[in-house]
Scaffold this motif. Structure first.
Motif, mmCIF file in Angstrom:
data_model
loop_
_atom_site.group_PDB
_atom_site.id
_atom_site.type_symbol
_atom_site.label_atom_id
_atom_site.label_comp_id
_atom_site.label_asym_id
_atom_site.label_seq_id
_atom_site.Cartn_x
_atom_site.Cartn_y
_atom_site.Cartn_z
ATOM 1 N N VAL A 76 44.421 -16.199 34.701
ATOM 2 C CA VAL A 76 44.197 -16.309 33.122
ATOM 3 C C VAL A 76 42.773 -16.139 32.778
ATOM 4 C CG1 VAL A 76 44.607 -17.357 31.151
ATOM 5 C CG2 VAL A 76 46.223 -17.578 32.885
ATOM 6 N N THR A 77 42.261 -15.157 32.000
ATOM 7 C CA THR A 77 40.790 -15.283 31.464
ATOM 8 C C THR A 77 40.793 -15.624 29.982
ATOM 9 O OG1 THR A 77 40.332 -13.468 32.964
ATOM 10 C CG2 THR A 77 38.790 -14.041 31.344
ATOM 11 N N THR A 78 40.275 -16.699 29.761
ATOM 12 C CA THR A 78 40.299 -17.013 28.464
ATOM 13 C C THR A 78 39.019 -16.984 27.744
ATOM 14 O OG1 THR A 78 42.112 -18.741 28.928
ATOM 15 C CG2 THR A 78 40.701 -19.392 26.958
ATOM 16 N N PHE A 79 38.879 -16.465 26.376
ATOM 17 C CA PHE A 79 37.496 -16.488 25.625
ATOM 18 C C PHE A 79 37.852 -17.503 24.472
ATOM 19 C CE2 PHE A 79 38.568 -12.503 27.431
ATOM 20 C CZ PHE A 79 37.480 -11.894 28.059
ATOM 21 N N MET A 80 36.822 -18.447 24.370
ATOM 22 C CA MET A 80 37.097 -19.691 23.425
ATOM 23 C C MET A 80 35.750 -19.726 22.561
ATOM 24 S SD MET A 80 36.311 -22.846 26.173
ATOM 25 C CE MET A 80 38.243 -23.160 26.140
ATOM 26 N N THR A 81 36.107 -20.132 21.442
ATOM 27 C CA THR A 81 35.292 -20.804 20.435
ATOM 28 C C THR A 81 35.502 -22.142 20.268
ATOM 29 O OG1 THR A 81 36.669 -20.560 18.534
ATOM 30 C CG2 THR A 81 35.305 -18.463 18.872
ATOM 31 N N PRO A 82 34.791 -22.742 19.636
ATOM 32 C CA PRO A 82 34.902 -24.447 19.496
ATOM 33 C C PRO A 82 36.475 -24.752 19.172
ATOM 34 C CG PRO A 82 32.716 -23.999 18.688
ATOM 35 C CD PRO A 82 33.300 -22.665 18.742
ATOM 36 N N GLN A 83 36.870 -24.120 18.290
ATOM 37 C CA GLN A 83 38.179 -24.322 17.909
ATOM 38 C C GLN A 83 39.542 -23.266 18.375
ATOM 39 O OE1 GLN A 83 36.237 -22.862 15.605
ATOM 40 N NE2 GLN A 83 34.916 -24.612 15.167
ATOM 41 N N ALA A 84 38.957 -22.472 18.827
ATOM 42 C CA ALA A 84 40.285 -21.422 18.982
ATOM 43 C C ALA A 84 39.938 -20.925 20.321
ATOM 44 C CB ALA A 84 40.394 -20.264 18.005
ATOM 45 N N SER A 85 41.068 -20.194 21.075
ATOM 46 C CA SER A 85 40.731 -19.521 22.411
ATOM 47 C C SER A 85 41.855 -18.036 22.340
ATOM 48 C CB SER A 85 41.120 -20.527 23.585
ATOM 49 O OG SER A 85 42.452 -20.753 23.517
ATOM 50 N N VAL A 86 41.315 -17.184 23.077
ATOM 51 C CA VAL A 86 42.272 -16.015 23.294
ATOM 52 C C VAL A 86 42.478 -15.842 24.751
ATOM 53 C CG1 VAL A 86 42.387 -13.466 22.954
ATOM 54 C CG2 VAL A 86 41.185 -14.815 21.236
ATOM 55 N N SER A 87 43.539 -15.719 25.250
ATOM 56 C CA SER A 87 43.782 -15.406 26.463
ATOM 57 C C SER A 87 44.155 -14.293 27.184
ATOM 58 C CB SER A 87 44.584 -16.662 27.227
ATOM 59 O OG SER A 87 43.929 -17.935 27.120
ATOM 60 N N MET A 88 43.755 -13.712 28.379
ATOM 61 C CA MET A 88 44.386 -12.457 28.752
ATOM 62 C C MET A 88 45.106 -13.315 30.183
ATOM 63 S SD MET A 88 42.301 -9.173 29.973
ATOM 64 C CE MET A 88 41.506 -9.881 31.578
ATOM 65 N N ASP A 89 46.387 -12.985 30.174
ATOM 66 C CA ASP A 89 47.086 -13.705 31.053
ATOM 67 C C ASP A 89 48.147 -12.710 32.149
ATOM 68 O OD1 ASP A 89 49.280 -15.547 32.407
ATOM 69 O OD2 ASP A 89 49.340 -16.981 30.842
ATOM 70 N N TYR A 90 47.601 -12.825 33.456
ATOM 71 C CA TYR A 90 48.304 -11.974 34.373
ATOM 72 C C TYR A 90 48.955 -12.656 35.349
ATOM 73 C CZ TYR A 90 48.909 -8.418 37.854
ATOM 74 O OH TYR A 90 49.496 -7.522 38.623
ATOM 75 N N GLU A 91 50.231 -12.316 35.448
ATOM 76 C CA GLU A 91 51.134 -13.001 36.331
ATOM 77 C C GLU A 91 51.906 -11.991 37.407
ATOM 78 O OE1 GLU A 91 53.924 -15.774 34.543
ATOM 79 O OE2 GLU A 91 54.778 -16.001 36.584
ATOM 80 N N ASN A 92 51.867 -12.223 38.622
ATOM 81 C CA ASN A 92 52.505 -11.380 39.551
ATOM 82 C C ASN A 92 53.332 -12.317 40.567
ATOM 83 O OD1 ASN A 92 53.064 -9.243 41.523
ATOM 84 N ND2 ASN A 92 51.101 -8.212 41.216
ATOM 85 N N SER A 93 54.600 -11.836 40.568
ATOM 86 C CA SER A 93 55.335 -12.743 41.607
ATOM 87 C C SER A 93 55.140 -12.231 42.881
ATOM 88 C CB SER A 93 56.903 -12.561 41.208
ATOM 89 O OG SER A 93 57.288 -11.273 41.281
ATOM 90 N N ASN A 94 54.526 -10.985 43.236
ATOM 91 C CA ASN A 94 54.310 -10.427 44.427
ATOM 92 C C ASN A 94 52.877 -11.453 44.911
ATOM 93 O OD1 ASN A 94 56.096 -8.569 44.928
ATOM 94 N ND2 ASN A 94 54.857 -6.970 44.068
#
Ligand SMILES: Cc1cc2nc3c(=O)[nH]c(=O)nc-3n(C[C@H](O)[C@H](O)[C@H](O)COP(=O)(O)OP(=O)(O)OC[C@H]3O[C@@H](n4cnc5c(N)ncnc54)[C@H](O)[C@@H]3O)c2cc1C
Length: 435
Positions: A76-94
């Motif tokens: 997961v890569t999360t971009f954050m401000t003091p109150q909020a955050s936006v995440s790029m969430d990558y999952e791979n069962s392999n």
């Protein structure tokens, strides 16, 4: 009488241990010198060891016996401000299947386990011994000066695998000390926080043995060049931060304070709730990569791993252990070839550089050599996380006013933060660094 070895390796981290293992398996007389009470005693890293084909060749299916914490199936890569955050969430069962793309580790256990492999192969491990200098005969390095009763040690070759501050590469004249200041160096801090394994699995939404690696950019460092991370171990979290040393000084803030305020961020607070501090450590990390590399070989000496700044850091990826293992392997192979010719001159040992150039080590470091310039751009830690969070807010907020289309939303979120000109410039910079 001063003892003589075929090779002396300074530093029992992943680079040094690999070199010692390779040479000991070839029947060479090898000393592996480590300042810590045992290998790994003084070593820290964020916590994810990415797959190493080299290690798999040396210890087939190493994951079956290495002290691994969890297999990383989500990044997961999360971009954050003091109150909020936006995440790029990558999952791979392999990623949760052998040979496992990445696993979490605790270095105090892994380095010790790995160094034992070199000892089993015949290397002499000398712990609690600090090496202060190289011994020379003219230009040629012929041994080391260590803080020990038994005096100096001699060898045909010395491998400097003594980590980011490599004193030996400097003493051997392969690296200038001012280089450390001129290029980016990160100061890092890491906490190990105890948390029951069931809580980790519930909170991070992962199965037993599976884990998550989250990297944070933006408010976590309060706009200072750097990033924070949380990685899951079996029954603990590795939480920490790496920040540019010079920027930290300019902002008059300590990394310990940054870590504390990071843990108070709403997106982080609930992840670490109830966790207890088990361990705290700090370290330096080279960010400069290819541009920071010293000369890799000289008469009677080679430099490997962090000592040679072989850390792959693009802002999205941070890999050092797999690079250290590969460089230690090629250093060991180059010494084996030199021994076969009984020629330990710089010309003969330059084979090391060739082996690295043909491998992913120098290919990757070279391909992404502009990443360090991109990472020095302050807007990546201030403007862009803010822009992404504002954009999401503008998109999801329902306030009874007419909605804007995407382009309008973007312009609204950029307003007062960044000009089109700077956006284009940064786009070009990112393109040069990553595409
Ligand atoms: C905060 C942080 C997070 C990181 N996260 C990751 C990650 O998640 N994944 C990843 O792959 N990499 C990560 N890295 C990078 C990784 O830790 C390094 O690239 C890797 O440890 C390099 O291995 P090495 O063997 O070259 O050096 P080191 O692991 O530093 O080993 C050097 C050894 O030399 C010994 N030594 C030093 N000086 C002397 C001396 N004078 N005499 C005797 N012994 C000496 C030290 O005690 C140590 O054992 C991170 C680094 C930091 C600082």
């Amino acid at each position: 009488m001063t003892e003589k070895f075929d090779a002396i390796v300074v530093g029992a981290g992943p680079a040094g241990t690999t070199a010692a293992l390779v040479m000991a398996r070839a029947g060479m007389k090898v000393a592996l010198i480590e300042r810590g009470a045992y290998p790994g005693a003084k070593n820290m890293f964020g916590g994810v060891f990415y797959y190493s084909e080299v290690l798999n060749q040396l210890i087939p299916e190493f994951w079956k016996e290495a002290p691994i914490e969890r297999h990383i199936v989500r990044r997961v890569t999360t971009f954050m401000t003091p109150q909020a955050s936006v995440s790029m969430d990558y999952e791979n069962s392999n990623f949760g299947k052998p040979p496992y793309n990445g696993v979490t580790l605790l270095r105090s256990r892994f380095d010790r386990w790995y160094a034992q492999k070199a000892v089993d192969a015949g290397a002499l491990l000398v712990p609690e011994t600090v090496v202060d200098d190289v011994i020379r005969d003219g230009q040629r390095v012929i041994g080391i000066k260590a803080r020990r009763d038994q005096g100096d040690l001699l060898a045909d070759v010395v491998i400097a695998a003594d980590g980011v501050n490599s004193l030996l590469a400097e003493k051997a004249g392969l690296k200038k000390s001012k280089e450390l200041r001129r290029h980016s160096i990160s100061v890092t801090a890491k906490e190990i926080l105890s948390l029951p394994s069931e809580t980790i699995e519930e909170r991070f939404n992962c199965a037993a043995d599976e884990g998550v690696a989250i990297d944070f950019l933006g408010a976590c460092t309060q706009g200072i060049q750097g990033a924070a991370f949380i990685y899951t171990n079996k029954s603990s979290l590795s939480l920490g931060m790496a920040t540019d040393l010079n920027s930290l000084r300019e902002h008059h803030i300590s990394i310990a304070d940054l870590v504390e305020s990071f843990k108070e961020h709403p997106s982080v607070k609930r992840l670490v709730k109830g966790a207890t501090l088990k361990e705290y450590s700090g370290h330096l990390m080279p960010e400069g990569g290819y541009k920071m590399m010293p000369k890799l070989y000289g008469d009677g000496i080679l430099v490997a791993g962090d000592a040679a700044a072989m850390v792959f850091y693009t802002g999205l990826s941070l890999e050092g252990v797999n690079f250290a293992i590969a460089s230690g392997f090629y250093a060991g192979e180059a010494v084996k070839a030199a021994k076969a010719k009984s020629d330990f001159s710089a010309a003969s040992l330059s084979h090391y550089q060739k082996l690295l150039e043909d491998s992913f080590v120098l290919k990757d470091l070279k391909s992404f050599r502009s990443a360090s310039s991109m990472l020095a751009n302050k807007r990546f830690y201030t403007v862009y996380p803010d822009f992404l969070c504002t954009m999401m807010e503008n998109m999801f907020k329902v306030d009874g006013k007419p909605r804007k289309r995407m382009w309008g939303l973007m312009r609204q979120s950029m307003k007062g933060k960044i000009s089109m000109m700077d956006l284009a410039k940064d786009g070009m910079q990112a393109r040069k660094a990553l595409l």
